[in-house]
Design an enzyme around this catalytic site. Structure first.
Site, PDB file in Angstrom:
ATOM      1  N   TYR A   1       0.818  -1.216   0.000  1.00 36.59           N
ATOM      2  CA  TYR A   1       0.000   0.000   0.000  1.00 36.59           C
ATOM      3  C   TYR A   1       0.850   1.264   0.000  1.00 36.59           C
ATOM      4  CZ  TYR A   1      -3.888   3.099   1.291  1.00 36.59           C
ATOM      5  OH  TYR A   1      -4.842   4.089   1.321  1.00 36.59           O
TER       6      TYR A   1
ATOM      7  N   SER B   1       0.944  -8.100   1.327  1.00 36.14           N
ATOM      8  CA  SER B   1       0.044  -7.059   1.812  1.00 36.14           C
ATOM      9  C   SER B   1      -0.893  -6.631   0.681  1.00 36.14           C
ATOM     10  CB  SER B   1       0.859  -5.895   2.382  1.00 36.14           C
ATOM     11  OG  SER B   1       0.041  -5.028   3.100  1.00 36.14           O
ATOM     12  N   GLN B   2      -0.859  -5.351   0.280  1.00 37.13           N
ATOM     13  CA  GLN B   2      -1.692  -4.988  -0.869  1.00 37.13           C
ATOM     14  C   GLN B   2      -1.308  -5.814  -2.088  1.00 37.13           C
ATOM     15  OE1 GLN B   2      -2.937  -0.778  -2.388  1.00 37.13           O
ATOM     16  NE2 GLN B   2      -1.030  -1.332  -3.380  1.00 37.13           N
TER      17      GLN B   2
ATOM     18  N   ASP C   1      -0.698 -10.642  12.877  1.00 40.29           N
ATOM     19  CA  ASP C   1      -0.642  -9.563  11.888  1.00 40.29           C
ATOM     20  C   ASP C   1      -1.506  -8.404  12.360  1.00 40.29           C
ATOM     21  OD1 ASP C   1      -0.695  -7.870   9.671  1.00 40.29           O
ATOM     22  OD2 ASP C   1      -0.696  -9.523   8.239  1.00 40.29           O
TER      23      ASP C   1
ATOM     24  N   HIS D   1       4.308 -14.161  14.385  1.00 43.72           N
ATOM     25  CA  HIS D   1       4.663 -13.214  13.321  1.00 43.72           C
ATOM     26  C   HIS D   1       3.520 -12.249  13.037  1.00 43.72           C
ATOM     27  CE1 HIS D   1       8.590 -14.737  12.032  1.00 43.72           C
ATOM     28  NE2 HIS D   1       8.147 -15.866  12.548  1.00 43.72           N
TER      29      HIS D   1
END
Lengths: 311, 301
Positions: free
Chosen positions: A88, A171-172, A257, A285
């Site tokens: 992102y 991620s994104q 996360d 994690h």
């Protein structure tokens, strides 16, 4: 939330009745836009092992998209290819590491990223809620298409074997990997890390961190828009794309996360349509999703599906 | 220990700060209702740094009676500057005054100059006075001056956090009481660039491949930014975020920086986990600033 409860988490997102019709219309619009690819050799970024190119192509809404394309100098025959998709906030990197592994690689900067923001620049924070009450102008409508057209760019390259294209990102980039794999059947294997853009409305309840918090900010200021926001996001939720995925598919998530809730990763995994799918869930994690400890497995996955099919 | 320290290091930075002092900050403050809530308010600040160059920063102020402890976020190697870091619990804005600065070239401060990524690290690198990071360091100093001028800030609890620029800011500006720094760019830079192949340091090797004759000039410029030479000026209580054990920037790799700090820092080696690393930092900051339990994101609780 305990791990068993996370694993069973059911997303609240509903698939709109006209989901396929909506995206079919977008694809028709995209098909009318010539790619107009441009590839410029970058002497500055190239090195003895890797050729680097600056890439540009057209996408919908008259937006010019930038990217970095790399290929190994030493090659014989057609190359398998990797499309890498960005997170992102960060800028897309130069994917030299993939070229060093023997792949042609394209790293795309969808609209709003630094080199693709001449015509569209909602900013950060901002991208996630730009026109969020209207699916026809919501930021990610074009953003998704920009990523998908990276496949079209790879197919223009003589050195790329169009039968051996993989997609990956974290991620994104993980969310975009989901939508790209779903909408482009040329994708033969994909790896999505800590996928964002999956379970939007779940996520704004499960976590109060940015970037998802942008949506909570928006709803606080515009409480009357909640229904329209939820309706729009349903068209863009990776979970609603996932049943279209047919290629071998890997998801890796972190159980702590703090950016992309792991609950949504489990919901996404269940929704993936491919029979060949695997989930790595790393306890201890966060948004790194434990990638460091499974890098060899991830490399082997692409090697198997993209290099093992050598013609 | 000072081998490699430029003879003009002090003069170079004194001149940079003198130049900064010539320009009044001329702060404009604008409320951002979209990112404000019952527990905190967010503002966008525009202000002037050396050049002159107009900058931007997000300022978050908790609701209620201050003064409050403050967290100053130095810019990382990225175009995006957020009100608070991605993944941080948004509730931290109800405890701390938060300040994140867009230095010259970054988004919201990218006119007339827009930094390129990759590219920024070598922008003007053959001349110490033209190197872009000279101005960026001045920007960071100006940002901390502005934060400390706010009546809502408890001047005895100002934590400067980030990468290399956090330490440079704490060294050049007054008022940092705590420092959290993860070195990555400006520590034995040439050596690190030559031994690795990853960006952003690979920008330097790219540059030198094109201009091999410039190696001496590049090294001279970078020597003005080496954290080891700033370290003796740091008085803040310090946490150094080292790389994972076995990496070039692990605890032993950072030893010469550790030795250069006047007060022994706490050193944390990354566990290659955003969760474990983040938990440690949040707990350290909260404890050192006397705030008790850290405010953690949901999935870290």
């Amino acid at each position: 939330m305990s791990r068993p409860t996370m694993e069973q988490y059911v997303s609240k997102v509903a698939k709109p009745q006209d989901f396929d019709e909506f995206w079919g219309g977008v694809l028709e619009q995209a098909a009318r836009v010539p790619l107009n690819p441009e590839t410029r050799y970058s002497a500055l970024r190239s090195d003895p092992g890797v050729e680097v190119y600056e890439v540009f192509y057209d996408s919908i809404d008259d937006v010019r998209i930038a990217g970095w394309y790399c290929a190994p100098r030493e090659r014989s025959g057609k190359l398998p290819a990797i499309l890498t998709l960005p997170g992102y906030q960060g800028e897309p990197g130069i994917p030299k590491e993939w070229a060093r592994k023997g792949y042609a690689a394209l790293s795309v900067a969808p609209r709003g990223k630094l080199r693709s923001n001449a015509q569209f620049n909602p900013g950060y924070p901002g991208l996630l809620t730009h026109n969020i009450t209207d699916r026809n102008t919501y930021s990610y409508r074009g953003f998704y298409v920009d990523a998908w057209r990276g496949i079209d760019y790879l197919l223009t390259r003589d050195e790329v074997d169009g039968e051996r294209i993989g997609v990956t990102g974290g991620s994104q980039g993980g969310g975009l990997t989901v939508t790209t794999s779903a909408m482009r059947q040329e994708v033969r294997a994909a790896i999505a890390g800590a996928p964002y853009l999956c379970g939007y409305v779940d996520s704004i309840e499960l976590t109060r961190t940015y970037p998802y918090e942008e949506i909570n900010d928006y709803l606080r200021l515009h409480p009357g828009s909640r229904e329209a926001v939820v309706e729009t996001l349903a068209y863009f939720d990776g979970i609603n794309f996932a049943d279209k995925i047919r290629c071998p598919f890997v998801i890796y998530i972190g159980l702590q996360d703090n950016v992309c809730p792991p609950e949504t990763g489990y919901a996404l995994f269940r929704a993936v349509g491919s029979a060949d799918k695997k989930l790595y869930a790393a306890d201890g994690h966060g948004h790194d999703a434990g990638k460091h400890s499974i890098e060899a497995e991830l490399d082997a996955f692409f090697d198997t599906h993209l290099k093992g099919a050598t013609v | 220990m000072s081998e490699g320290r430029p003879a003009d290091f002090e003069g170079y930075w004194r001149d940079a700060l003198d130049e900064l002092a010539c320009f009044p900050p001329s702060v404009e403050t604008e409320a951002i209702p979209l990112r404000s809530n019952d527990s905190s308010s967010l503002f966008g600040l525009r202000f002037t740094s050396s050049g002159p160059y107009r900058l931007f920063a997000y300022l978050g102020i908790p609701t209620g009676e201050g003064p409050f402890p403050a967290i100053y976020k130095a810019p990382g190697y990225s175009s995006v500057v957020s009100p608070i870091p991605q993944g941080a619990a948004s509730q931290i804005r109800s405890r701390y005054v938060t300040f994140s600065i867009a230095a010259r070239g970054l988004r919201n401060a990218d006119k007339p100059y827009a930094a390129e990524f990759p590219g920024l690290l070598t922008d003007g690198i053959e001349d110490p006075r033209a190197y872009r990071f000279r101005g960026i360091a001045a920007d960071c100093v100006r940002g901390l001056e502005i934060l400390r001028s706010r009546p809502e800030v408890d001047g005895s609890r100002v934590s400067v956090q980030g990468g290399d620029l956090a330490l440079i800011t704490a060294a050049l500006a007054d008022g940092a009481t705590h420092l959290v720094c993860g070195p990555s760019l400006f520590y034995r830079t040439m050596e690190m660039a030559r031994s690795g192949d990853g960006y952003p340091l690979a920008e330097i090797t790219d540059y030198l491949r094109q201009r091999p004759g410039a190696a001496e000039a590049v090294e001279s410029t970078l020597s003005h930014f080496d954290l080891r030479w700033f370290a003796p000026r740091v008085s803040a209580s310090t946490l150094l975020e080292a790389g994972p054990a076995g990496s070039a920037l692990d605890r032993s790799g950072l030893q010469s920086l550790i030795d250069a700090l006047p007060n022994p820092p706490d050193v944390y080696e990354s566990q290659r986990s955003n969760y474990k690393d983040g938990m440690f930092v949040e707990t350290w900051v909260s404890d050192k600033l006397g705030c008790g339990e850290p405010i953690l994101p949901e999935h870290w609780r």
